[in-house]
Design a protein around this motif. Sequence first.
Motif, PDB file in Angstrom:
ATOM      1  N   GLN A  15       0.828  -1.208   0.000  1.00 39.76           N
ATOM      2  CA  GLN A  15       0.000   0.000   0.000  1.00 39.76           C
ATOM      3  C   GLN A  15       0.861   1.256   0.000  1.00 39.76           C
TER       4      GLN A  15
ATOM      5  N   ARG B 184       2.161   1.963  -3.386  1.00 36.82           N
ATOM      6  CA  ARG B 184       1.139   2.637  -4.202  1.00 36.82           C
ATOM      7  C   ARG B 184       1.067   4.127  -3.861  1.00 36.82           C
TER       8      ARG B 184
ATOM      9  N   GLU C 174       1.509   7.106  -6.498  1.00 41.30           N
ATOM     10  CA  GLU C 174       0.466   8.109  -6.721  1.00 41.30           C
ATOM     11  C   GLU C 174       1.014   9.529  -6.740  1.00 41.30           C
TER      12      GLU C 174
ATOM     13  N   ALA D  44       0.644  -2.516 -13.178  1.00 39.12           N
ATOM     14  CA  ALA D  44       0.283  -1.796 -11.955  1.00 39.12           C
ATOM     15  C   ALA D  44       0.376  -0.275 -12.130  1.00 39.12           C
TER      16      ALA D  44
END
Length: 348
Positions: free
Chosen positions: A304, A307, A311, A339
């Motif tokens: 997480q 990610r 972002e 991804a």
Amino acid sequence: MYLRAFKEQLLSGPVGARPQDGEYASRFERWDALASVRRRPRREFEGEEPGRFFFPPELYPVVLHPMIASRGEAVVRGLLLQRLYDYLDFTTELESLAVIPVATKISRGRSGLSLPDRMRADAHKIVTDEAWHAQFSDDFARQITAATGTPRLGAEGCAGPSFVTRLDELRERLPHALRGVEALLFAIVSETLISGILSDIPRDDRLPSAVRELVRDHAEDEGRHHVYFRSVLRHLWPALTPSERRAIGPLVPGAIHAFLEPDYERAAYHLGRVGLSRDEIDQVISESWPAHRVRHDISGAASQLTRHFAEVGALDDVRTLDSFEEAGLVGDVRESEKAGFVPREVTA
């Protein structure tokens, strides 16, 4: 000395020259009603409970190794007790050395970032939360010692939790002008990862009830901290210059490993105390934490967070993406494309 410390920023350079992002959604509106320091009692350890473990054995796999299991239940329980002590010491040191100083700098406007006023005010609440976590962890360890008669070993005169030396190594890899930002980076990493680490322990009925309650109190606070430091990351990365991103980005996997990788040195110390030779210690550690398994577990725990960095565009730089791939934090190039971890801007 004190004036210099007062003025020192986590991220050097003129704050006004950096891009600003005024967006911030606070999760601390009901802090007075939700924070454990406000509403939870002091957790009291009432003694050993028959059939209970002090710590989940799966999270300390050296006790599952045949060389340790064959030494009997007393040795296993003793090692798990020391692991609980180490966890409590780790919490106290993490909050005191890594999180409180950063949250304090943010609260006083010395992060080096232009942050919304409400965000600075919420950092004060995080300082209070973390001081309470450090206090109740140390207090609980003292209670256990008094109740069991077994002292914590290795805390005095040792190098401290492994994240301390690993963080020093990261700092040495930064240009002098950027030293200090590793503290901000590590706070982001640790505060967004710790809530996941704490999530399962409160539900483990094999542990004493007071241990589960203590960790639950910590976990509930850290859920809010996770959201807060994710917002810090969203403010940090766009504020960095391209050259700063190139210098800092490849070090992020090191910060993740500094937090998540097992403390082999502390484990070796405890194994030596139960009578293992150096060769036996090396064997137990290498077979309990095989490198491929550690790599896999860290990747899963940090997925997480990876990610989150993607972002904000951290993985747009090819060298940063390479460092994540080398650390096993993203898959191979093909999986990365699926991804969305493809660098949109390859920098020379």
